[in-house]
Design an enzyme around this catalytic site. Structure first.
Site, PDB file in Angstrom:
ATOM      1  N   HIS B  82       0.848  -1.209  -0.008  1.00 12.87           N
ATOM      2  CA  HIS B  82       0.055  -0.059  -0.002  1.00 12.87           C
ATOM      3  C   HIS B  82       1.169   1.255  -0.117  1.00 12.87           C
ATOM      4  O   HIS B  82       1.925   1.298   0.619  1.00 12.87           O
ATOM      5  CB  HIS B  82      -0.878   0.036   1.251  1.00 12.87           C
ATOM      6  CG  HIS B  82      -1.639   1.219   1.240  1.00 12.87           C
ATOM      7  ND1 HIS B  82      -2.928   1.155   0.675  1.00 12.87           N
ATOM      8  CD2 HIS B  82      -1.727   2.313   2.144  1.00 12.87           C
ATOM      9  CE1 HIS B  82      -3.692   2.340   0.896  1.00 12.87           C
ATOM     10  NE2 HIS B  82      -2.717   3.174   1.595  1.00 12.87           N
ATOM     11  N   ASP B 161     -15.337   2.155   7.413  1.00  9.66           N
ATOM     12  CA  ASP B 161     -14.264   3.159   6.749  1.00  9.66           C
ATOM     13  C   ASP B 161     -14.863   4.017   5.951  1.00  9.66           C
ATOM     14  O   ASP B 161     -14.563   5.025   5.710  1.00  9.66           O
ATOM     15  CB  ASP B 161     -12.898   2.299   6.408  1.00  9.66           C
ATOM     16  CG  ASP B 161     -12.098   3.330   5.820  1.00  9.66           C
ATOM     17  OD1 ASP B 161     -11.529   4.324   6.743  1.00  9.66           O
ATOM     18  OD2 ASP B 161     -11.858   3.420   4.603  1.00  9.66           O
ATOM     19  N   ARG B 168     -15.042  12.249   7.291  1.00 14.67           N
ATOM     20  CA  ARG B 168     -13.857  13.193   7.566  1.00 14.67           C
ATOM     21  C   ARG B 168     -13.624  13.973   6.403  1.00 14.67           C
ATOM     22  O   ARG B 168     -13.330  15.285   6.535  1.00 14.67           O
ATOM     23  CB  ARG B 168     -12.766  12.284   7.703  1.00 14.67           C
ATOM     24  CG  ARG B 168     -12.984  11.459   9.194  1.00 14.67           C
ATOM     25  CD  ARG B 168     -12.015  10.167   9.052  1.00 14.67           C
ATOM     26  NE  ARG B 168     -10.704  10.693   8.926  1.00 14.67           N
ATOM     27  CZ  ARG B 168      -9.547   9.942   8.634  1.00 14.67           C
ATOM     28  NH1 ARG B 168      -9.747   8.449   8.136  1.00 14.67           N
ATOM     29  NH2 ARG B 168      -8.505  10.387   8.370  1.00 14.67           N
ATOM     30  N   SER B 183      -7.646   3.820   9.215  1.00 13.09           N
ATOM     31  CA  SER B 183      -8.481   3.585   7.767  1.00 13.09           C
ATOM     32  C   SER B 183      -7.707   2.830   7.148  1.00 13.09           C
ATOM     33  O   SER B 183      -8.144   1.912   6.362  1.00 13.09           O
ATOM     34  CB  SER B 183      -8.563   5.114   7.443  1.00 13.09           C
ATOM     35  OG  SER B 183      -9.006   5.030   6.158  1.00 13.09           O
ATOM     36  N   LYS B 187      -8.689  -1.529   5.928  1.00 12.77           N
ATOM     37  CA  LYS B 187      -8.806  -1.971   4.692  1.00 12.77           C
ATOM     38  C   LYS B 187      -7.853  -3.125   4.214  1.00 12.77           C
ATOM     39  O   LYS B 187      -7.952  -4.194   3.473  1.00 12.77           O
ATOM     40  CB  LYS B 187      -8.951  -0.712   3.533  1.00 12.77           C
ATOM     41  CG  LYS B 187     -10.076  -0.074   3.649  1.00 12.77           C
ATOM     42  CD  LYS B 187      -9.923   1.027   2.654  1.00 12.77           C
ATOM     43  CE  LYS B 187      -8.867   2.100   3.322  1.00 12.77           C
ATOM     44  NZ  LYS B 187      -9.041   3.646   2.565  1.00 12.77           N
TER      45      LYS B 187
END
Lengths: 433, 433
Positions: B82, B161, B168, B183, B187
């Site tokens: 990620h 999320d 947010r 968050s 995921k």
């Protein structure tokens, strides 16, 4: 600037501009800013604070979100009064007739009780027929005729405050001195008086528990008043124990009448004299030396009691209650609460007694709850009094015994007996002008 | 505990309990907590912070708000990757085939570009026919056949999320290391891999501008992974200037193919080798010394390029683009951006180039905007390069000239020329394991 950027500005600890604040308040009033953005900004304000200047702008924007009562066609100087809320706080009902008897016009919009604090409107509505829902024109008419009038807050005054307050209540964003001050002052300034006396309560039974917090709120309230051209004074007063010897509605009206007859409890009488004197001084009709004698004179002569009679009658109430309090609603039953030990009554914790009174039916948990005007609590002993084990400290007054056990438990918890006389805080803790 | 009390707890700086956090996340998922309460709590978290323990609980609750992909029936060690998002960040498209070629299974769920950062899905969709909306079963089937698959995030993963992130975004509560970490990790953990390599971007073009913030995020991400039993490493990398020489979609795919052929730009190639090596080490198939040669070998042998071809074909795309990039969408027009002076290219500010690329049509301002896959920016000179006045620094690629002037202005502002060679930060700023 997008409203998200306004939120981010406060989140990062920067001051909001007048434009930012206007955008916020106008957006709230027109329901154009969603609640989730408003509550995020409110939490950022709670945690980051606001400068005096930001608070002035916020108050001003909230004030201008609705109507401002125009009292200019009523002769005389109009002096408002506001209390931040306590237990057994019936001061306005005594104060308004006294000030009116001394030639000061007292336009008073009050709130209803919620949670452990009682509301002036609920107390007055214990008087059969008494109406608190007058129109602004009717309000002004009573003011012209009697010099004082006490009604509920008009929905057209500071509507932004109504939406904001409802949101703050459910988002844990109530405890913020600038937000509290802007909420109080936007409403009080909308009432159209020339001057304002504030009773900032401090202690167990008040929103502000600690003196520095109460002092900070008092200072800011006075600064906002000055900034708006309304001469404002705040008196910081002790709210550890309930004021007077009655908590409830009809029982508090009875105590108000006794106080206007010169037979009130010492703490209530003393506080009323201080606050009424300040109203007289702010009106410009009396100087510092002349005010207190005038207040005492209005009580001694019966002029103040006459004004209460006139006010009750002008607002549709049964004025005979003033001379015959037996006409007020009464509780069918009483249960005494006894001293668990001998010694001195050290504490009579106001918030717990407020909750006990609510459990008896005299207050409301939710805005839609009905009130039993006869229920309440009588206070036989005040903090500092010597007591023997088994002496009656309180009497719980009730019609419906559903909440009786809860009330008795809360009342018991409110009482603390000590072996030595307790240290006592003075009633008036400070004054901010 | 009432949810207002939970908000008040965080407002007052106290730690939330596991029960408080579960109540929040379950309430968000079931839409039982109103947005205005959620946003008040989010702002309190932004300003009061959360402990590691609270963040672990939050991540866990968000992870369990939805499905967790079960990859246990796919042979091999699955290592996720990620990036926190940058400009010209096409790393995943190069990395996944390399790691797969080395025997590591790479299950990758990616996001779309929004604002100045591009999205891997948008880049891959520049390939005619390429599908990113596979079902979980199709995803697993491609993984089994090719060892790598890159799809969009399934709506069934970490639904809490999705609701929280949307809130947010509009309440200025994005910048919070614990909220960002929870968050990302909720995921990534839902994707079901055994290990995870994170590329935490730092600089002008990244969400984290400063190294200490990026380091704090990296540390927390790794701690959450460890707490959940997923071996996690983070590499903190420089995102002051775009990565590589292409910003956009099709142009970035072309650069990925070149990199897999061994002809990529040095910065992109170097970063891919670092990250791929960490994935190989975390998989347990290679030790510290063996990983990098294996990565270089997979590129040199063409095995990694073969994997890209297989991945594109398995996901419905035209695999011929790998050998004939001319099949990708192209921009009809180019406009050069010249050096305004001679000297050294000191800055090529990534966020401004990201916004320029968006203005050309290659990115989206709002989630519903359509993308022009052919548009983008080619980077002729990189920071540190000597330049003469008038040299082409950038080329803007476009089909629609509506945003051209805005893009040219942004691109011009992104360029800074200095008389001396600029100080250069290394590409890899740190590593957290």
């Amino acid at each position: 600037m997008s409203f998200v950027d306004v939120i981010a500005k406060k989140r990062d600890g920067h001051a909001l501009s007048r434009g930012d604040i206007d955008q916020f308040v106008q957006g709230i009033t027109a329901a154009q800013i969603p609640d989730y953005q408003a509550s995020a900004l409110l939490m950022a304000i709670v945690l980051r604070g606001m400068s005096d200047q930001e608070t002035f702008w916020l108050t001003d924007a909230m004030l201008h979100s609705g109507e401002r009562v125009d009292l200019s066609d009523i002769p005389g100087i109009k002096v408002g009064k506001h209390s931040t809320g306590g237990v057994g706080d019936k001061v306005s009902i005594v104060l308004a007739p006294i000030a009116a008897a001394c030639g000061v016009v007292v336009p008073k919009m009050s709130g209803r009780g919620l949670g452990h604090t009682g509301g002036t409107l609920d107390k007055l509505e214990a008087i059969p027929g008494f109406r608190t829902d007058l129109s602004i024109e009717q309000f002004k008419d009573v003011l012209r005729r009697t010099g004082a009038c006490i009604i509920g807050q008009s929905a057209s005054l500071a509507p932004a405050d109504k939406r904001l307050y409802a949101l703050r209540d459910v988002t844990a964003t109530v405890p913020s001195v600038p937000l509290i001050a802007a909420s109080v002052m936007s409403k009080k300034l909308a009432e159209g008086g020339n001057a304002l006396v504030l009773d900032v309560k401090c202690g167990h039974g008040a929103f502000m528990k600690a003196e520095p917090d109460a002092a900070a709120l008092a200072r800011l309230l006075v600064a906002i008043g000055a900034n708006s051209g309304v001469r404002t004074e705040a008196v910081i007063t002790n709210m550890d124990a309930p004021l007077g010897r009655a908590v409830g509605n009809a029982v508090e009206v009875v105590e108000c009448i006794e106080t206007l007859k010169g037979d009130g409890p010492p703490d209530l009488t003393a506080l009323v004299i201080v606050l009424a004197s300040r109203m007289l001084v702010l009106s410009g009709r009396f100087d510092e030396r002349g005010a207190e004698p005038a207040v005492r004179g209005a009580i001694a002569s019966g002029a103040a009691l006459d004004r209460l009679r006139a006010l009750v009658e002008a607002q549709g109430g049964d004025a005979r209650v003033v001379d015959d309090p037996g006409r007020l609603p009464r509780a069918a039953h009483r249960r005494p609460v006894a001293a668990p030990a001998g010694g001195y009554l050290a504490t009579l914790q106001a918030d717990l007694l407020g909750r006990a009174s609510m459990a008896l039916g005299a207050g409301r948990q939710r805005i839609e709850d009905r009130i039993d005007h006869g229920a309440g609590i009588l206070i036989a002993r005040k903090p500092g009094d010597p007591v023997r084990e088994g002496d009656t400290i309180l009497e719980l007054l009730y019609n419906d015994d559903r909440g009786l056990d809860e009330a008795a438990a809360l009342a018991g918890a409110a009482i603390r007996i000590a072996a030595e006389p307790p240290p006592m805080r003075p009633l008036v803790l400070g004054r901010v002008a």
